[in-house]
Design an enzyme around this catalytic site. Sequence first.
Site: not given
Length: 413
Positions: A164, A315, A335, A340, A401
């Site tokens: 991502c 985050e 988002k 996403h 990821f």
Amino acid sequence: MKRVVITGMGVVSSLGLDVNTFWTNIKNGKSGAKIITRFDAGKFKTQFAAQLPNDFSAANYLDKSEIKRNDLYTQYALIAAKQAIEDSGFEMNALSPYDVGVIFGSAQGGMDTFEHQIRDYVATDHEPHFNPFFIPKTLVNMAAGLISIKYGFMGVNFTTVTACASANTAMMDALNYIRWGKAKIIITGGADAPITEGSMGGYNALKALSTRNYDPQAAARPFDVERDGFVMGEGAGVLVLEEYEHAKQRGATIYAEVAGAAMTGDAYHITATHPEGKGAIKAMELALKDAGLVHTEVDYLNAHATSTPVGDISEAKAIFGAFGNSPNLSVSATKSMTGHLLGAAGAIEAIISVKAIENSIVPATINTTVLDSQLPFGLNIVTGASQEKKVDVAMSNTFGFGGHNAVVLFKKI
């Protein structure tokens, strides 16, 4: 070191098939989520996604051969690239083809093609027939290759794959190649088409997706106490990055400067971000250093915040770790509207960041009504409706990821 600016943008998303429509829906707080119509999703735990508008047809943008030979993700990339290139208005006859390159991101590549071909193979009880375009349609690098083939761009050409974070990684590389004098113009961004049975089933198995089937448009709710996972999205975002003096000399419209970028690795877990956001903090700090800025100069931060229970908190801790209680910083998670888009997320969020600078508007985080009590105290998360605010510097975060953290900074020029 050469300066780098943005002179063209294009977008394909659930909230619009052009930049103006997309931005209008973003600033008005619209959600692109709806029940999936591409296949029967009734057997899945999650039955909705931020799918492109139902009236979308690639035939309105591409010729028959382009549609036949290309996976959906490549089609999206080609459509958004055409918009961005036309928006930029640069003339190839005034350039060497080796001065224009393509650096593009994707997380999954031709997943839709792969699933259909393997399904057809399994169902065949005689000699298997494979589509001759099967391999090129599935390759993750094909969007970059086809953009260059279509327009004759013969400069640097490659694909970044950092899940991502792919689009932000691509933009960072494009920024640096132009800084180094290796190109005058680079087409960059990202594309993905992950609304497939395999993707939905796989992300359900990871417990990553929201299962709010009774209310899809309210499902993506970053930082909210009731968030239960992200909403899958699809599409492409493309930006034309150009060396500043070259853009100025030809009288190009300049939307913003790409001021800096940085990457780090979490070295922690295959899917989870570091719980204290260590890698993310460092990536933000390094991006600021690369841009020659300090944290108090950042007006707006477009958070990666996907609406997952663990990721949003890590985050938020990272943002607080890098910025503290900076009184000037406004944070939002778009988002909540777009879903996403995996490898394309950073590209469309870059466009949102640039439009925030251009229009002095910070878009809202929609659906978020009760902030999670685990969030650091004093973090200014914009909820409800967009806010008018002078934005001179915007930061965009993406995390992938594998522990990939990629951060890009944009500045008013």
